[in-house]
Design an enzyme around this catalytic site. Sequence first.
Site, PDB file in Angstrom:
ATOM      1  N   GLU A  79     -12.733   3.306  -7.988  1.00 13.71           N
ATOM      2  CA  GLU A  79     -12.635   3.205  -6.533  1.00 13.71           C
ATOM      3  C   GLU A  79     -12.530   4.612  -5.984  1.00 13.71           C
ATOM      4  O   GLU A  79     -12.655   5.586  -6.734  1.00 13.71           O
ATOM      5  CB  GLU A  79     -11.409   2.368  -6.138  1.00 13.71           C
ATOM      6  CG  GLU A  79     -10.085   2.923  -6.646  1.00 13.71           C
ATOM      7  CD  GLU A  79      -8.887   2.064  -6.272  1.00 13.71           C
ATOM      8  OE1 GLU A  79      -9.083   0.988  -5.690  1.00 13.71           O
ATOM      9  OE2 GLU A  79      -7.764   2.482  -6.554  1.00 13.71           O
TER      10      GLU A  79
ATOM     11  N   LYS B 247       0.481  -1.898  -5.581  1.00 15.47           N
ATOM     12  CA  LYS B 247       0.446  -0.839  -4.563  1.00 15.47           C
ATOM     13  C   LYS B 247       1.799  -0.125  -4.570  1.00 15.47           C
ATOM     14  O   LYS B 247       2.650  -0.334  -3.713  1.00 15.47           O
ATOM     15  CB  LYS B 247       0.108  -1.416  -3.195  1.00 15.47           C
ATOM     16  CG  LYS B 247      -1.359  -1.784  -3.047  1.00 15.47           C
ATOM     17  CD  LYS B 247      -1.707  -2.232  -1.656  1.00 15.47           C
ATOM     18  CE  LYS B 247      -1.673  -1.122  -0.621  1.00 15.47           C
ATOM     19  NZ  LYS B 247      -2.816  -0.191  -0.746  1.00 15.47           N
TER      20      LYS B 247
ATOM     21  N   ARG C 298       0.078 -10.154  -1.665  1.00 12.11           N
ATOM     22  CA  ARG C 298      -0.096  -8.985  -2.521  1.00 12.11           C
ATOM     23  C   ARG C 298       1.180  -8.141  -2.565  1.00 12.11           C
ATOM     24  O   ARG C 298       1.554  -7.601  -3.607  1.00 12.11           O
ATOM     25  CB  ARG C 298      -1.278  -8.145  -2.034  1.00 12.11           C
ATOM     26  CG  ARG C 298      -1.646  -7.023  -2.995  1.00 12.11           C
ATOM     27  CD  ARG C 298      -2.935  -6.351  -2.606  1.00 12.11           C
ATOM     28  NE  ARG C 298      -2.831  -5.623  -1.342  1.00 12.11           N
ATOM     29  CZ  ARG C 298      -3.822  -4.937  -0.792  1.00 12.11           C
ATOM     30  NH1 ARG C 298      -5.006  -4.907  -1.388  1.00 12.11           N
ATOM     31  NH2 ARG C 298      -3.659  -4.306   0.352  1.00 12.11           N
TER      32      ARG C 298
END
Length: 288
Positions: free
Chosen positions: A182, A149, A50
Amino acid sequence: MKIWFDGKLVDREDAKVSVFDHGVLYGDGCFEGIRFYDGKIFRLEDHLVRFYNSARYIFLTIPFTMDELAAACCDTVNASGLKDGYIRLVVTRGEGNLGLNPASCPRACVFAIVSEITLYPAEMYEKGLTLITSSVRRNAPAALCPQVKSLNYLNNIMAKQEAVQRGAGEALMLNEQGNVAECTGDNIFIVRDGVVTTPPVTDGALDGITRQAVIDICIELEIPVDERTINRYDVICADECFLTGTAAEVIPVSSLDGHSISDGMAGPITTKILAHYQNMVRATGTVC
């Protein structure tokens, strides 16, 4: 404390990023939060994949191989002397000029920090967190892909600030359509009629490592699990609700915007998943 900084372990006071680094100036970079238990790093390969994918998406070249960064994480864990803890792996665009153009930054800066972490008090894992719905919407995928991210977490920070000001443990973030995306640092799951459900990543949720671990646990325990669009009504009327994240692990939710979720305590499925997760993280992982 030792920090792994651009290829070597250095003392904390020697781990310095330039004020001209575009990670500082513009939030231009990516990060990963990773946990280790009993000296074993949980799902390290998944985190690194990721990490590299986030960097690839923003055209940022990490000047180390995945194997080198895996070794760096282990070296930093070993240098810390901790058995249980948290790794923060960061890549910044690197030092450049004051313009936005990333071409002025010839080399990325990479570092890894290891520390202890306690995100929520222990009693919250029994009593549950209180949630509020933030007025801050999750970044739209057309603006910035939620799978990245990024070091620019201002969107999430503003929502977290709302939770703090209103005395809540966390903030629920909705997408542009008003559906659940989220929370500020965690994925959300609900349980209704024995089925575990979480929003799909296409609704603005990060494809969390702990999120996937919980989906894997549900499959292993033969608990029905589904990814579909949910809204505030679904959360408020759920039998159970819990959040997942690397730092938070698996934590129950007791209420949303003053509405108690069921009896306001951790439900049986949440408790079962949490217990299985706690066993999983200590039984598996990359040994350092």
